[in-house]
Design a protein around this motif. Sequence first.
Motif, PDB file in Angstrom:
ATOM      1  N   GLN A 141      88.819  22.540 -23.461  1.00 45.12           N
ATOM      2  CA  GLN A 141      88.093  21.511 -22.707  1.00 45.12           C
ATOM      3  C   GLN A 141      88.011  20.220 -23.513  1.00 45.12           C
ATOM      4  O   GLN A 141      88.258  19.131 -22.984  1.00 45.12           O
ATOM      5  CB  GLN A 141      86.692  21.999 -22.361  1.00 45.12           C
ATOM      6  N   TRP A 142      87.668  20.315 -24.793  1.00 46.47           N
ATOM      7  CA  TRP A 142      87.581  19.122 -25.635  1.00 46.47           C
ATOM      8  C   TRP A 142      88.935  18.436 -25.765  1.00 46.47           C
ATOM      9  O   TRP A 142      89.031  17.210 -25.758  1.00 46.47           O
ATOM     10  CB  TRP A 142      87.034  19.480 -27.002  1.00 46.47           C
ATOM     11  N   GLN A 163      91.385  18.480 -23.545  1.00 40.89           N
ATOM     12  CA  GLN A 163      91.680  17.817 -22.282  1.00 40.89           C
ATOM     13  C   GLN A 163      90.869  16.535 -22.127  1.00 40.89           C
ATOM     14  O   GLN A 163      91.382  15.514 -21.659  1.00 40.89           O
ATOM     15  CB  GLN A 163      91.422  18.766 -21.100  1.00 40.89           C
ATOM     16  N   GLU A 164      89.603  16.570 -22.523  1.00 40.78           N
ATOM     17  CA  GLU A 164      88.758  15.375 -22.444  1.00 40.78           C
ATOM     18  C   GLU A 164      89.296  14.273 -23.353  1.00 40.78           C
ATOM     19  O   GLU A 164      89.293  13.104 -22.984  1.00 40.78           O
ATOM     20  CB  GLU A 164      87.315  15.717 -22.805  1.00 40.78           C
ATOM     21  N   LYS A 165      89.767  14.645 -24.548  1.00 46.14           N
ATOM     22  CA  LYS A 165      90.327  13.669 -25.469  1.00 46.14           C
ATOM     23  C   LYS A 165      91.598  13.057 -24.885  1.00 46.14           C
ATOM     24  O   LYS A 165      91.821  11.855 -24.984  1.00 46.14           O
ATOM     25  CB  LYS A 165      90.624  14.333 -26.814  1.00 46.14           C
ATOM     26  N   GLU A 210      92.387  12.768 -21.660  1.00 41.68           N
ATOM     27  CA  GLU A 210      91.997  11.886 -20.557  1.00 41.68           C
ATOM     28  C   GLU A 210      91.448  10.575 -21.090  1.00 41.68           C
ATOM     29  O   GLU A 210      91.738   9.507 -20.554  1.00 41.68           O
ATOM     30  CB  GLU A 210      90.967  12.581 -19.664  1.00 41.68           C
ATOM     31  N   SER A 211      90.646  10.629 -22.140  1.00 47.56           N
ATOM     32  CA  SER A 211      90.074   9.433 -22.749  1.00 47.56           C
ATOM     33  C   SER A 211      91.171   8.539 -23.317  1.00 47.56           C
ATOM     34  O   SER A 211      91.130   7.314 -23.172  1.00 47.56           O
ATOM     35  CB  SER A 211      89.093   9.833 -23.850  1.00 47.56           C
TER      36      SER A 211
END
Length: 101
Positions: free
Chosen positions: A72-73, A75-77, A79-80
């Motif tokens: 999850q982290w 994927q968030e990175k 996307e950011s």
Amino acid sequence: MSMAELVALGAPELPEGYFYRVSSAMIKGYVRVSIRRARFIGSEQIETTVAALYRYDDELEAVVSGCRTAYQWWQEKEESTELAQRVQALYGDHDPRGGRR
């Protein structure tokens, strides 16, 4: 344990060339779970998290939870980073007549 076994237990499947590494967190009662990318020589750490074993019914549940969190982290990175690249395309002075300088 293979990646297929981790995925069967609920861990996210990683793209080709990536793998999970489970290791000691150097603190009793905790386990480190990392996502790594294979390189020509060795591997590169992409994301890592630490799971507290006492919060889960067994150590496999802790490891799978760590896999989910690290994924999850990651994927968030990603996307950011993509968002930052899109915003960067807007940087600069914008002419009031509609053009860009």
